[in-house]
Design an enzyme around this catalytic site. Sequence first.
Site, PDB file in Angstrom:
ATOM      1  CG  ASP A 120       5.421  -9.651  13.289  1.00  0.00           C
ATOM      2  OD1 ASP A 120       6.520 -10.103  13.676  1.00  0.00           O
ATOM      3  OD2 ASP A 120       4.491 -10.382  12.885  1.00  0.00           O
ATOM      4  CG  LEU A 121       9.602  -4.759  10.628  1.00  0.00           C
ATOM      5  CD1 LEU A 121      10.604  -3.644  10.373  1.00  0.00           C
ATOM      6  CD2 LEU A 121       8.590  -4.822   9.489  1.00  0.00           C
ATOM      7  CE  LYS A 122       6.958 -13.567  12.063  1.00  0.00           C
ATOM      8  NZ  LYS A 122       5.884 -12.646  11.649  1.00  0.00           N
ATOM      9  CG  LEU A 123      14.293  -6.855  12.877  1.00  0.00           C
ATOM     10  CD1 LEU A 123      14.884  -5.909  13.933  1.00  0.00           C
ATOM     11  CD2 LEU A 123      14.225  -6.148  11.529  1.00  0.00           C
ATOM     12  CG  HIS A 124      17.252 -14.278  10.490  1.00  0.00           C
ATOM     13  ND1 HIS A 124      16.689 -15.498  10.203  1.00  0.00           N
ATOM     14  CD2 HIS A 124      18.541 -14.541  10.820  1.00  0.00           C
ATOM     15  CE1 HIS A 124      17.591 -16.457  10.362  1.00  0.00           C
ATOM     16  NE2 HIS A 124      18.726 -15.892  10.726  1.00  0.00           N
ATOM     17  CG  ASP A 125      21.188  -8.967   7.985  1.00  0.00           C
ATOM     18  OD1 ASP A 125      22.381  -9.319   7.898  1.00  0.00           O
ATOM     19  OD2 ASP A 125      20.562  -8.429   7.056  1.00  0.00           O
ATOM     20  CB  THR A 133       2.828 -21.906  13.351  1.00  0.00           C
ATOM     21  OG1 THR A 133       2.431 -20.663  12.794  1.00  0.00           O
ATOM     22  CG2 THR A 133       3.007 -21.770  14.839  1.00  0.00           C
ATOM     23  N   PRO A 188      24.609  -9.498  13.523  1.00  0.00           N
ATOM     24  CG  PRO A 188      25.719 -10.601  15.279  1.00  0.00           C
ATOM     25  CD  PRO A 188      25.613 -10.570  13.777  1.00  0.00           C
ATOM     26  CB  THR A 211      22.581  -5.693   9.881  1.00  0.00           C
ATOM     27  OG1 THR A 211      23.838  -5.617   9.216  1.00  0.00           O
ATOM     28  CG2 THR A 211      21.483  -5.228   8.963  1.00  0.00           C
ATOM     29  CE  LYS A 214       0.975  -9.458  13.179  1.00  0.00           C
ATOM     30  NZ  LYS A 214       1.856  -9.908  12.130  1.00  0.00           N
ATOM     31  CD  GLN A 272      -3.237 -18.773  12.266  1.00  0.00           C
ATOM     32  OE1 GLN A 272      -2.431 -19.684  12.458  1.00  0.00           O
ATOM     33  NE2 GLN A 272      -2.892 -17.500  12.302  1.00  0.00           N
ATOM     34  N   GLY A 288      -5.987 -11.284  14.325  1.00  0.00           N
ATOM     35  CA  GLY A 288      -6.182 -10.531  13.095  1.00  0.00           C
ATOM     36  C   GLY A 288      -7.599 -10.646  12.588  1.00  0.00           C
ATOM     37  NE  ARG A 289      -6.582 -14.297   8.688  1.00  0.00           N
ATOM     38  CZ  ARG A 289      -5.915 -15.335   8.205  1.00  0.00           C
ATOM     39  NH1 ARG A 289      -6.124 -15.721   6.960  1.00  0.00           N
ATOM     40  NH2 ARG A 289      -5.041 -15.975   8.959  1.00  0.00           N
TER      41      ARG A 289
HETATM   42  O1  C5P Z   1      -5.760 -13.222  11.023  1.00  0.00           O
HETATM   43  P1  C5P Z   1      -5.002 -13.991  12.049  1.00  0.00           P
HETATM   44  O2  C5P Z   1      -5.608 -13.890  13.432  1.00  0.00           O
HETATM   45  O3  C5P Z   1      -4.720 -15.411  11.638  1.00  0.00           O
HETATM   46  O4  C5P Z   1      -3.614 -13.212  12.111  1.00  0.00           O
HETATM   47  C1  C5P Z   1      -2.555 -13.674  12.878  1.00  0.00           C
HETATM   48  C2  C5P Z   1      -1.385 -12.767  12.675  1.00  0.00           C
HETATM   49  O5  C5P Z   1      -0.264 -13.381  13.289  1.00  0.00           O
HETATM   50  C3  C5P Z   1      -1.000 -12.551  11.227  1.00  0.00           C
HETATM   51  O6  C5P Z   1      -0.450 -11.246  11.123  1.00  0.00           O
HETATM   52  C4  C5P Z   1       0.060 -13.573  10.966  1.00  0.00           C
HETATM   53  O7  C5P Z   1       1.000 -13.164  10.000  1.00  0.00           O
HETATM   54  C5  C5P Z   1       0.728 -13.658  12.329  1.00  0.00           C
HETATM   55  N1  C5P Z   1       1.360 -14.936  12.592  1.00  0.00           N
HETATM   56  C6  C5P Z   1       0.681 -16.140  12.568  1.00  0.00           C
HETATM   57  N2  C5P Z   1       1.320 -17.297  12.861  1.00  0.00           N
HETATM   58  C7  C5P Z   1       2.615 -17.271  13.165  1.00  0.00           C
HETATM   59  C8  C5P Z   1       3.314 -16.081  13.198  1.00  0.00           C
HETATM   60  C9  C5P Z   1       2.645 -14.915  12.899  1.00  0.00           C
HETATM   61  O8  C5P Z   1      -0.495 -16.178  12.319  1.00  0.00           O
HETATM   62  N3  C5P Z   1       3.208 -18.387  13.486  1.00  0.00           N
END
Ligand code: C5P
Length: 242
Positions: free
Chosen positions: A58-63, A113, A65, A67, A31, A184, A204-205
Amino acid sequence: MTQVIVALDVDTIKREEELLRALKGVIVWYKVGLRLFTAHGKRAVDLVRKSGGKVFLDLKLHDIPQTVAHAVSEAQKLGVDAVSLHLLGGHDMVRAAADVSPRPRLWGVTVLTSMGPKDVQLIHPDARVPALVESLARLGKDAGADATICSPSDVAELRRRLPSLDLKFVTPGIRPRGASLDDQARVTTPGEAAALGIDYVVVGRPITRAPDPRKAALDILAEMQAAAPGALVRPRGARRDA
Ligand code: C5P
């Protein structure tokens, strides 16, 4: 079939390269999000592609239609495999994006979330998070989105309430048992996600900040495989000791 997408939430090309090197042959999907893309743009995407990986932009587009449709078309030219958009942009916006051809997969965010009951009630006093998640998931599917991005804890309920839609799911909030939750609040283990049949989990982490990211990724894949045998795509030749 659950696939792991590693969130490259880093701010330097050097760190991105280190992670791609460490995870080569183990992880296919990566991602590239707002941070890395804003900092390094196409270069960040190209690095993943050159290493043989697939890119979820993962740019989460919102504009409006038109664009968003143009942005999806540009994402296709970048060579990414999936791009996200906010389903709150509405049916026509998602439809305009879905009508772009050829295009990457379109994954729609329901309710972030980070938004709780108080936040949605500031938008409208009658708004409720579960009802919003459900109507946005339905809107996304109707308008041509390929998958729903939501919390893993929403998946069973959405399947129960929208059984005929055959939704596909992309979920963050994954933590191996005992791992740090970081920021989280509600998490699901890799095994639970695989058993639920979630299509893509974004991690991610737990991988990128692990002392040994390759081992962390392999441990997560092994946990998923044990929970849902045969349900995991793993690149050929990826071995624990590889
Ligand atoms: O490090 P971690 O596993 O928490 O990363 C989760 C990834 O998912 C991050 O890039 C975070 O921005 C993304 N994300 C999230 N919760 C959401 C939407 C996206 O953790 N509701």
